[in-house]
Design a protein around this motif. Structure first.
Motif, PDB file in Angstrom:
ATOM      1  N   ASN A   1       0.817  -1.231   0.000  1.00  0.00           N
ATOM      2  CA  ASN A   1       0.000   0.000   0.000  1.00  0.00           C
ATOM      3  C   ASN A   1       0.845   1.274   0.000  1.00  0.00           C
ATOM      4  N   GLY A   2       1.866   1.269  -0.853  1.00  0.00           N
ATOM      5  CA  GLY A   2       2.686   2.479  -0.990  1.00  0.00           C
ATOM      6  C   GLY A   2       3.732   2.664   0.090  1.00  0.00           C
ATOM      7  N   LEU A   3       3.970   1.642   0.920  1.00  0.00           N
ATOM      8  CA  LEU A   3       4.936   1.782   2.014  1.00  0.00           C
ATOM      9  C   LEU A   3       6.268   1.085   1.716  1.00  0.00           C
ATOM     10  N   GLY A   4       6.556   0.880   0.446  1.00  0.00           N
ATOM     11  CA  GLY A   4       7.824   0.278   0.086  1.00  0.00           C
ATOM     12  C   GLY A   4       8.225   0.664  -1.325  1.00  0.00           C
ATOM     13  N   VAL A   5       9.522   0.613  -1.593  1.00  0.00           N
ATOM     14  CA  VAL A   5      10.073   0.942  -2.909  1.00  0.00           C
ATOM     15  C   VAL A   5      10.920  -0.231  -3.376  1.00  0.00           C
ATOM     16  N   TYR A   6      10.754  -0.623  -4.640  1.00  0.00           N
ATOM     17  CA  TYR A   6      11.565  -1.703  -5.200  1.00  0.00           C
ATOM     18  C   TYR A   6      12.866  -1.133  -5.748  1.00  0.00           C
ATOM     19  N   SER A   7      13.956  -1.782  -5.405  1.00  0.00           N
ATOM     20  CA  SER A   7      15.247  -1.458  -6.002  1.00  0.00           C
ATOM     21  C   SER A   7      16.095  -2.714  -5.891  1.00  0.00           C
ATOM     22  N   ASN A   8      16.601  -3.195  -7.013  1.00  0.00           N
ATOM     23  CA  ASN A   8      17.364  -4.434  -7.033  1.00  0.00           C
ATOM     24  C   ASN A   8      18.810  -4.167  -6.622  1.00  0.00           C
ATOM     25  N   SER A   9      18.945  -3.504  -5.478  1.00  0.00           N
ATOM     26  CA  SER A   9      20.259  -3.150  -4.942  1.00  0.00           C
ATOM     27  C   SER A   9      20.145  -3.147  -3.425  1.00  0.00           C
ATOM     28  N   PHE A  10      21.261  -3.394  -2.766  1.00  0.00           N
ATOM     29  CA  PHE A  10      21.254  -3.377  -1.298  1.00  0.00           C
ATOM     30  C   PHE A  10      21.266  -1.935  -0.795  1.00  0.00           C
ATOM     31  N   ILE A  11      22.055  -1.094  -1.452  1.00  0.00           N
ATOM     32  CA  ILE A  11      22.065   0.344  -1.120  1.00  0.00           C
ATOM     33  C   ILE A  11      20.866   0.985  -1.800  1.00  0.00           C
ATOM     34  N   GLY A  12      19.938   1.496  -1.017  1.00  0.00           N
ATOM     35  CA  GLY A  12      18.669   1.987  -1.546  1.00  0.00           C
ATOM     36  C   GLY A  12      18.737   3.355  -2.207  1.00  0.00           C
ATOM     37  N   PRO A  13      17.644   3.756  -2.871  1.00  0.00           N
ATOM     38  CA  PRO A  13      17.597   5.009  -3.640  1.00  0.00           C
ATOM     39  C   PRO A  13      17.845   6.274  -2.820  1.00  0.00           C
ATOM     40  N   GLU A  14      17.543   6.249  -1.508  1.00  0.00           N
ATOM     41  CA  GLU A  14      17.709   7.439  -0.675  1.00  0.00           C
ATOM     42  C   GLU A  14      19.043   7.442   0.076  1.00  0.00           C
ATOM     43  N   VAL A  15      19.914   6.492  -0.252  1.00  0.00           N
ATOM     44  CA  VAL A  15      21.180   6.353   0.471  1.00  0.00           C
ATOM     45  C   VAL A  15      22.343   6.681  -0.455  1.00  0.00           C
ATOM     46  N   PHE A  16      23.342   7.408   0.059  1.00  0.00           N
ATOM     47  CA  PHE A  16      24.514   7.755  -0.738  1.00  0.00           C
ATOM     48  C   PHE A  16      25.237   6.481  -1.164  1.00  0.00           C
ATOM     49  N   GLY A  17      25.517   6.376  -2.476  1.00  0.00           N
ATOM     50  CA  GLY A  17      26.183   5.208  -3.028  1.00  0.00           C
ATOM     51  C   GLY A  17      25.250   4.312  -3.820  1.00  0.00           C
ATOM     52  N   HIS A  18      23.956   4.690  -3.895  1.00  0.00           N
ATOM     53  CA  HIS A  18      22.984   3.891  -4.645  1.00  0.00           C
ATOM     54  C   HIS A  18      23.404   3.786  -6.115  1.00  0.00           C
ATOM     55  N   PRO A  19      23.474   2.550  -6.642  1.00  0.00           N
ATOM     56  CA  PRO A  19      23.897   2.378  -8.043  1.00  0.00           C
ATOM     57  C   PRO A  19      22.777   2.727  -9.023  1.00  0.00           C
ATOM     58  N   LYS A  20      23.161   3.201 -10.188  1.00  0.00           N
ATOM     59  CA  LYS A  20      22.161   3.567 -11.207  1.00  0.00           C
ATOM     60  C   LYS A  20      21.679   2.346 -11.985  1.00  0.00           C
ATOM     61  N   ASP A  21      22.564   1.357 -12.144  1.00  0.00           N
ATOM     62  CA  ASP A  21      22.216   0.174 -12.938  1.00  0.00           C
ATOM     63  C   ASP A  21      21.778  -0.984 -12.053  1.00  0.00           C
ATOM     64  N   ASP A  22      20.927  -1.831 -12.614  1.00  0.00           N
ATOM     65  CA  ASP A  22      20.369  -2.983 -11.906  1.00  0.00           C
ATOM     66  C   ASP A  22      21.205  -4.230 -12.207  1.00  0.00           C
ATOM     67  N   LYS A  23      21.934  -4.727 -11.205  1.00  0.00           N
ATOM     68  CA  LYS A  23      22.776  -5.914 -11.401  1.00  0.00           C
ATOM     69  C   LYS A  23      22.248  -7.130 -10.630  1.00  0.00           C
ATOM     70  N   GLY A  24      21.114  -6.970  -9.959  1.00  0.00           N
ATOM     71  CA  GLY A  24      20.619  -8.035  -9.105  1.00  0.00           C
ATOM     72  C   GLY A  24      19.821  -9.102  -9.833  1.00  0.00           C
ATOM     73  N   PRO A  25      19.470 -10.204  -9.123  1.00  0.00           N
ATOM     74  CA  PRO A  25      18.708 -11.305  -9.724  1.00  0.00           C
ATOM     75  C   PRO A  25      17.255 -10.912  -9.973  1.00  0.00           C
ATOM     76  N   LYS A  26      16.638 -11.583 -10.928  1.00  0.00           N
ATOM     77  CA  LYS A  26      15.239 -11.320 -11.274  1.00  0.00           C
ATOM     78  C   LYS A  26      14.353 -12.486 -10.832  1.00  0.00           C
ATOM     79  N   PHE A  27      13.095 -12.192 -10.609  1.00  0.00           N
ATOM     80  CA  PHE A  27      12.119 -13.217 -10.257  1.00  0.00           C
ATOM     81  C   PHE A  27      11.936 -14.160 -11.447  1.00  0.00           C
ATOM     82  N   ASP A  28      12.177 -15.443 -11.212  1.00  0.00           N
ATOM     83  CA  ASP A  28      12.022 -16.449 -12.265  1.00  0.00           C
ATOM     84  C   ASP A  28      11.742 -17.789 -11.588  1.00  0.00           C
ATOM     85  N   GLN A  29      10.488 -18.066 -11.372  1.00  0.00           N
ATOM     86  CA  GLN A  29      10.094 -19.239 -10.607  1.00  0.00           C
ATOM     87  C   GLN A  29      10.540 -20.550 -11.258  1.00  0.00           C
TER      88      GLN A  29
END
Length: 509
Positions: free
Chosen positions: A309-337
């Protein structure tokens, strides 16, 4: 005539008693209407572990600690680091920090705030015998010197880029040396802040009162009560009826109910916290990259966000969007059941049940149940073990689990101060819950801390985050939105991206 006179006298006395009762009722709630409201009750579902900034490192305790204690530096409304108890600072060289302190400030016990108190606090924080959970904040500091009464000098063996960010952390708040030598600050805290400790009631509830001698203008609230309400639904009912005026860290499923309550306002701010799955890298099969990849592919993190309900943000990185050092590119794993199922079957990960350790807070329990169900779908059996918050904090440090759900508030807003405590090998048995030991990542983290140039630090942190998201000692589930709900009589309340808040500027109307 005597009887009539007696009856009249009784009538007069009765009327007078009503008047006095009315006066008594008014004065018991604080006299004037304005005074009567200058109290606030905050409800938390978990008990406070302790009240010493040196010996604690959990968000529940920090909520109280931050009203009592203060730091040398803080982040302002723009996220910039500015002096607070400090007056100014300078770097005569890249390994020296000369910090001038504000004058005429006293701790709640009357002890002067000065360079000696800063040295005492930082020495104790660093001392291995203290076993401070966030000693890492000042680990690069080699010496703390008192230049004069209001000047302290911090020296490092090599440059320490996040120094100021570390000094904004509530665990680097300054304590009264006099009080710390005399009493247990975990139970009887003494700081310089706008509120001071009054008492502990009902075994768990903590009462603070206004510090009349605060070095800035005194707070408007006279009294704050931090009350433990184990069931969040009960806390919401208390908010609705006016028994409680503030709750925070809202569970997503409760937002629709809260937004319908007429006397309640909600506040949401894009936040710095990260909520993640930590793999115990000292146990099989968690120490097998294929297992971690299978788990990462099994969990539909973007799908989970829709439930927030709007209380979370997706980012495929450990360092989040509001934290200094957040990467611009997505290098993390994707959902693939389907890929997850193949990995599980090929590697035999369906043969052994894994223990998932979870603190018994509503948000963590909800996350655990979703993760458990999705792991089951790909063939990984997971058993949830729940513990009370304080017990969870102790047990999670010992590695008595296979995987655990964890959170980190990122109070400094700096990526180094996420990666170092959470993933550097120096912090195994403390804050590195994954018990991860990797020389390459250790080196990157150390570089991010020893470089002062911020553009260089950004590049190093990006590399470090990419490494984390390929090796997967942790899997970020989502990045938090700081949230709170409060009575409409509460004015001046403001959430920080870190999820922190101060009641110094709050009043009630």
């Amino acid at each position: 005539m005597g009887k009539k006179w007696f009856t009249s006298l009784l009538t007069v006395l009765f009327v007078l008693s009503l008047a006095l009762t009315g006066c008594s009722s008014s004065s018991s709630s604080g006299g004037s209407a304005g005074d009567a409201k200058q109290e606030l009750t905050y409800a938390t579902t978990s008990k406070v572990v302790g009240l010493s900034p040196i010996l604690t490192n959990d968000s529940v305790s920090s909520t109280v600690i931050e009203q009592i204690y203060e730091t040398l530096f803080v982040r302002d409304n723009k996220g910039e680091i500015v002096p607070h108890l400090a007056e100014s600072y300078e770097n005569p060289d890249e390994n020296t920090w000369v910090i001038k302190l504000k004058k005429d400030i006293k701790f709640h016990d009357g002890t002067p705030f000065n360079a000696e108190s800063v040295k005492y606090t930082f020495d104790k924080l660093k001392d291995p015998a203290t076993a401070a959970p966030r000693a890492s904040l000042l680990a690069p500091v080699s010496s703390i010197e008192v230049q004069d009464e209001h000047t302290v000098v911090l020296k490092t063996e090599k440059p320490y880029g996040p120094m100021l960010a570390a000094l904004t952390h509530s665990n680097a708040a300054i304590v009264s040396p006099t009080a710390d030598k005399k009493q247990d600050l975990m139970k009887d805290p003494v700081g310089t802040g706008p509120f001071k400790f009054s008492e502990k009631v009902n075994g768990d509830d903590i009462v603070l009162v206004k510090n009349e001698d605060y070095w800035q203008k005194p707070a408007k609230l006279e009294k704050i009560t931090f009350t433990v309400v184990p069931e969040v639904s009960t806390a919401i009912s208390m908010l609705q009826t006016g028994k409680v005026q503030l709750i925070d860290a809202l569970a997503p499923e409760l937002m629709p109910r809260l937004e319908k309550i007429k006397n309640v306002e909600t506040q949401k701010v894009d936040g710095t916290p990260v909520y993640y799955l930590a793999f115990n890298m000292e146990k099989a099969p968690m120490n097998d990259l294929k297992f971690r990849q299978a788990v990462s592919q099994a969990i539909n993190r973007e799908g989970y966000l829709k439930k927030l309900n709007g209380l979370g943000v997706y980012s495929n990185s450990f360092i989040g969007p509001e934290v200094f050092g957040h990467p611009k590119d997505d290098k993390g794993p994707k959902f693939d059941q389907e890929k997850a199922k193949e990995l599980v079957k090929a590697s035999g990960f369906d043969k052994k049940e894994v223990k998932m350790l979870v603190a018994n807070t509503a948000s963590y329990m909800n996350m655990a149940e979703v993760i458990q169900a999705q792991l089951k779908e790909v063939g990984i059996p997971a058993k949830i073990e729940t513990l009370e918050w304080g017990t969870y904090l102790d047990v999670s440090k010992t590695g008595d689990f296979d995987i655990t759900i964890a959170g980190w508030s990122n109070v400094t807003g700096d990526g180094s101060e996420l990666l170092f405590p959470r993933l550097h090998s120096a912090n195994i048995d403390a804050t590195n819950l994954s018990r991860y030991k990797d020389a390459e990542l250790d080196k990157l983290i150390e570089q991010s801390r020893s470089v002062v140039d911020q553009e260089q630090r950004q590049e190093i942190l990006t590399k470090a985050d990419e490494y984390v998201m390929t090796q997967l000692p942790v899997l970020p589930i989502y990045h938090g939105i700081a949230s709170a709900a409060y009575d409409k009589s509460v004015k001046g309340f403001k959430m920080e991206p870190t999820g922190q808040w101060s009641l110094y500027s709050v009043h009630r109307e």
